[in-house]
Every structure is written in structure tokens, then in C-alpha cells.
Design an enzyme around this catalytic site. Structure first.
Site, PDB file in Angstrom:
ATOM      1  N   GLU A 119       1.316   5.453  -4.750  1.00  0.00           N
ATOM      2  CA  GLU A 119       2.019   4.189  -5.165  1.00  0.00           C
ATOM      3  C   GLU A 119       1.988   4.269  -6.861  1.00  0.00           C
ATOM      4  O   GLU A 119       1.009   4.276  -7.339  1.00  0.00           O
ATOM      5  CB  GLU A 119       1.130   2.693  -4.671  1.00  0.00           C
ATOM      6  CG  GLU A 119       1.859   1.638  -5.340  1.00  0.00           C
ATOM      7  CD  GLU A 119       1.526   0.209  -4.615  1.00  0.00           C
ATOM      8  OE1 GLU A 119       0.737   0.204  -3.795  1.00  0.00           O
ATOM      9  OE2 GLU A 119       1.962  -0.896  -4.860  1.00  0.00           O
ATOM     10  N   LYS A 146      -5.882   1.684   6.810  1.00  0.00           N
ATOM     11  CA  LYS A 146      -5.713   2.426   5.397  1.00  0.00           C
ATOM     12  C   LYS A 146      -6.659   1.611   4.620  1.00  0.00           C
ATOM     13  O   LYS A 146      -7.015   0.520   4.716  1.00  0.00           O
ATOM     14  CB  LYS A 146      -4.281   2.059   5.134  1.00  0.00           C
ATOM     15  CG  LYS A 146      -3.873   2.363   3.561  1.00  0.00           C
ATOM     16  CD  LYS A 146      -2.618   2.389   3.420  1.00  0.00           C
ATOM     17  CE  LYS A 146      -1.871   1.161   3.134  1.00  0.00           C
ATOM     18  NZ  LYS A 146      -2.658   0.491   1.705  1.00  0.00           N
ATOM     19  N   ASP A 183      -1.910  -5.404   3.591  1.00  0.00           N
ATOM     20  CA  ASP A 183      -2.683  -6.431   3.010  1.00  0.00           C
ATOM     21  C   ASP A 183      -1.564  -7.171   2.220  1.00  0.00           C
ATOM     22  O   ASP A 183      -1.968  -8.423   1.685  1.00  0.00           O
ATOM     23  CB  ASP A 183      -4.053  -6.241   2.827  1.00  0.00           C
ATOM     24  CG  ASP A 183      -3.892  -5.220   1.278  1.00  0.00           C
ATOM     25  OD1 ASP A 183      -2.990  -4.602   1.280  1.00  0.00           O
ATOM     26  OD2 ASP A 183      -4.993  -5.136   0.684  1.00  0.00           O
ATOM     27  N   SER A 184      -0.522  -6.790   2.006  1.00  0.00           N
ATOM     28  CA  SER A 184       0.490  -7.674   1.168  1.00  0.00           C
ATOM     29  C   SER A 184       0.946  -8.650   1.997  1.00  0.00           C
ATOM     30  O   SER A 184       1.690  -9.554   1.309  1.00  0.00           O
ATOM     31  CB  SER A 184       1.810  -6.595   0.935  1.00  0.00           C
ATOM     32  OG  SER A 184       2.180  -5.890   2.076  1.00  0.00           O
ATOM     33  N   ASP A 207      -4.024  -2.326   7.346  1.00  0.00           N
ATOM     34  CA  ASP A 207      -5.079  -2.400   5.935  1.00  0.00           C
ATOM     35  C   ASP A 207      -6.194  -2.752   6.395  1.00  0.00           C
ATOM     36  O   ASP A 207      -6.409  -3.775   6.902  1.00  0.00           O
ATOM     37  CB  ASP A 207      -4.241  -3.190   5.015  1.00  0.00           C
ATOM     38  CG  ASP A 207      -3.225  -2.316   4.043  1.00  0.00           C
ATOM     39  OD1 ASP A 207      -3.813  -0.822   4.152  1.00  0.00           O
ATOM     40  OD2 ASP A 207      -2.704  -2.656   3.209  1.00  0.00           O
ATOM     41  N   GLU A 265      -7.952   2.023   0.306  1.00  0.00           N
ATOM     42  CA  GLU A 265      -7.210   1.971  -1.048  1.00  0.00           C
ATOM     43  C   GLU A 265      -8.571   3.263  -1.713  1.00  0.00           C
ATOM     44  O   GLU A 265      -9.668   2.902  -1.791  1.00  0.00           O
ATOM     45  CB  GLU A 265      -7.263   1.115  -1.965  1.00  0.00           C
ATOM     46  CG  GLU A 265      -6.111   0.296  -1.678  1.00  0.00           C
ATOM     47  CD  GLU A 265      -5.564  -1.017  -2.360  1.00  0.00           C
ATOM     48  OE1 GLU A 265      -6.124  -1.038  -3.413  1.00  0.00           O
ATOM     49  OE2 GLU A 265      -4.577  -1.857  -2.012  1.00  0.00           O
TER      50      GLU A 265
HETATM   51  O1  KIV Z   1       0.027  -3.795   1.516  1.00  0.00           O
HETATM   52  C1  KIV Z   1       0.880  -2.792   1.710  1.00  0.00           C
HETATM   53  O2  KIV Z   1       2.017  -3.695   1.904  1.00  0.00           O
HETATM   54  C2  KIV Z   1       0.800  -1.713   1.112  1.00  0.00           C
HETATM   55  C3  KIV Z   1       2.144  -1.197   0.843  1.00  0.00           C
HETATM   56  C4  KIV Z   1       2.429  -1.232  -0.323  1.00  0.00           C
HETATM   57  C5  KIV Z   1       1.946   0.528   0.951  1.00  0.00           C
HETATM   58  O3  KIV Z   1      -0.171  -1.242   0.740  1.00  0.00           O
END
Ligand code: KIV
Length: 279
Positions: free
Chosen positions: A189, A120, A51-52, A90, A122
Site C-alpha cells: 500500500e 491479513k 478493517d477499513s 483482517d 500488517e
Molecule cells: O482494510 C482494508 O480495506 C485494507 C485494504 C486497504 C487493502 O487493508
């Protein structure tokens, strides 16, 4: 007989990633687009559609504003262009922290509409219960502990975790609960080396570090950071290229050529075939 030709796809699987615990380090990077996914696929064990993407491609200040639709669109692009790596998408903020049934419906949408193999989440204090619910119903899950970017509004900033004894114990407990709930690997992280090693020792699944030292079972970076597309990168990023400078040079060369009428040249121009006029 079907006339469609199916291209052979043999991707790494979640159990194969788990089996790498303590073995050859896992190579992981983020991708959001087809061309980048195609480049990463050969070298990476795992590609994360993180989600970055909200910050890297969409200019958002953090990941909170990222939607499920954005993740699905980018997940589809990455899946179309990759063949070998395991692809994880994510679940964005708000898609899994509430009722488990909602998390399941959102995860299933992501798996069905992108074809990715895992999601994924959190793993804050309440999330392991949801991980257990998803895994029991056939959704492979990657956990994420330590600095949790989606919690930025609670923390006030992106802050490394585990500075106090109490916080260290909490992060280790969250990692253990995440692994016990069935996550097949865990992103760690923004933690100090000693804490990364403690977590890696405490859980039976691979840890994948970002800003978490060499004490993890694998590493992940945001691809655009390691390619040098931004002026600033965090201390833990190693830049393997300076694409921002390369792009600036290319764009300024193009601008100079257009202004000086050096582009396009004859070799870059279509000419009409001469047709003889009737007599
Ligand atoms: O969203 C993302 O790119 C991440 C990485 C920083 C692991 O969760």
C-alpha cells in the site's frame, strides 16, 4: 441419510492465489456485507473483509478502534453470500502484535467463526515471526507492507512510504521477511511505482497493490471508494460509478413523492378483500 442439502462451494485457495505470481493479475476488492459480497463474488479472485470497515461503515476516524468482534460479524456476512472468491479477514489492531499465542488464538477464532480461508496482518518489523507461527499451525496469512493504516498514530497521518533510501530498504526487507515467513501473498500500500516493482521482483509470492502502481501482481481497492460513495477519494482510486449521486437523487425523489402524496400509488397498496356482510 442426512436431509440437509449442502450447496457446492468451490472457492479459490491460498496456493492457487500464490500460483498466480507473474500471471493474470489478481482482482481483489473489499466487502463487509452480504449483498455487496454477492455482487463481487463473480468478478473477484479475492475478497478482503478489511478493517477499513471501521471507517467506511462505522464512521471511525481510522482503523485503530476496530475490534475482533466487528471483523467476525462482517466476515460471517461476507462468507454467507460468496461462493467462489477466496475470503480474507483482517486481524484488527491489537489482535496479533503481542504474544504469538494470542495472535494464533485470535486467528483461529476468525477462521472458525467466519469460515474464511485466511487472515491479513500488517507486517511491521516484529510481525514476520508471528506469520511463521500462524502458517506452521495451519493459518494462511496475507501480509501488508508499505503504508500500514494501523500504525497511523506512530506515523501521525496516512503517509506514502519509501520516500528515502533508508525507508525503501526497510519496506523491501519487511516484504521479504513477510514472504519468507510464509505469507501466501502481500498487500503493498502507498508506495511509488519503482518501489512496488522492486518488492514484486524481490518476493516469490504475488503482490497486491493499493496506491502502489501497475507494478504489482494484482490490485485491490476499497469497494465503496471505487463506487463513488464518498466526496473525496485518494489519487490512486479510479471511480467506476457515482453511487453517492445516484443515492442522493433517489432519496430526494422519494422525499418529493411522499410530500406530494404521489407515493404510495394504488399499485403499491394492499386493499382488503371485500367480505359480504351476512344478511
Ligand atoms: O482494510 C482494508 O480495506 C485494507 C485494504 C486497504 C487493502 O487493508
Amino acid at each position: 441419510m442426512s436431509s440437509q442439502r449442502q450447496e457446492t462451494v468451490r472457492r479459490l485457495t491460498a496456493p492457487e492465489i500464490t500460483a498466480r505470481k507473474g500471471g493474470q493479475p489478481l482482482v481483489c476488492l473489499t466487502a463487509y456485507t452480504a449483498p455487496v459480497a454477492a455482487i463481487l463474488d463473480e468478478a473477484c479472485d479475492l475478497i478482503l473483509v478489511g478493517d477499513s470497515v471501521g471507517m467506511v461503515l462505522h464512521g471511525l476516524p481510522n482503523t485503530v478502534g476496530v475490534t475482533l468482534e466487528m471483523m467476525i460479524l462482517h466476515g460471517q456476512a461476507v462468507m454467507r453470500a460468496s461462493r467462489k472468491a477466496l475470503v480474507v479477514v483482517d486481524l484488527p489492531f491489537g489482535a496479533y502484535e503481542g504474544p504469538k499465542e494470542v495472535a494464533y488464538a485470535n486467528a483461529v477464532r476468525v477462521l472458525k467463526e467466519t469460515g474464511c480461508q485466511a487472515v491479513k496482518v500488517e507486517s511491521g518489523p516484529t510481525v514476520p515471526e508471528t506469520i511463521d507461527y500462524l502458517v506452521r499451525r495451519g493459518v494462511p496469512v496475507v501480509g501488508h507492507v508499505g503504508l500500514r493504516p494501523q500504525a497511523v498514530n506512530v506515523d501521525g497521518a496516512f503517509k506514502a512510504k519509501g520516500r528515502s533510501e533508508g525507508e525503501r530498504a526497510r519496506v523491501v526487507a519487511e516484504a521479504e521477511a513477510t514472504a519468507d515467513a510464509g505469507a501466501f501473498c502481500i498487500v503493498v500500500e502507498g508506495v511509488a511505482e519503482s518501489l512496488a516493482r522492486e518488492i514484486t521482483k524481490a518476493v516469490a509470492v504475488p503482490t497486491i497493490g493499493i496506491g502502489a502502481s501497475a507494478g504489482c501482481d494484482g490490485q485491490i481497492l476499497v469497494t465503496d471508494d471505487m463506487l463513488g460513495l464518498f466526496d473525496w477519494t485518494p489519487k490512486f482510486v479510479r471511480r467506476y460509478a457515482n453511487l453517492k449521486r445516484e443515492i442522493e437523487q433517489a432519496v430526494s425523489g422519494y422525499a418529493d413523492d411522499v410530500r406530494a402524496r404521489r407515493f404510495p400509488a394504488a399499485s403499491e397498496t394492499y386493499f382488503a378483500k371485500r367480505v359480504n356482510a351476512p344478511e
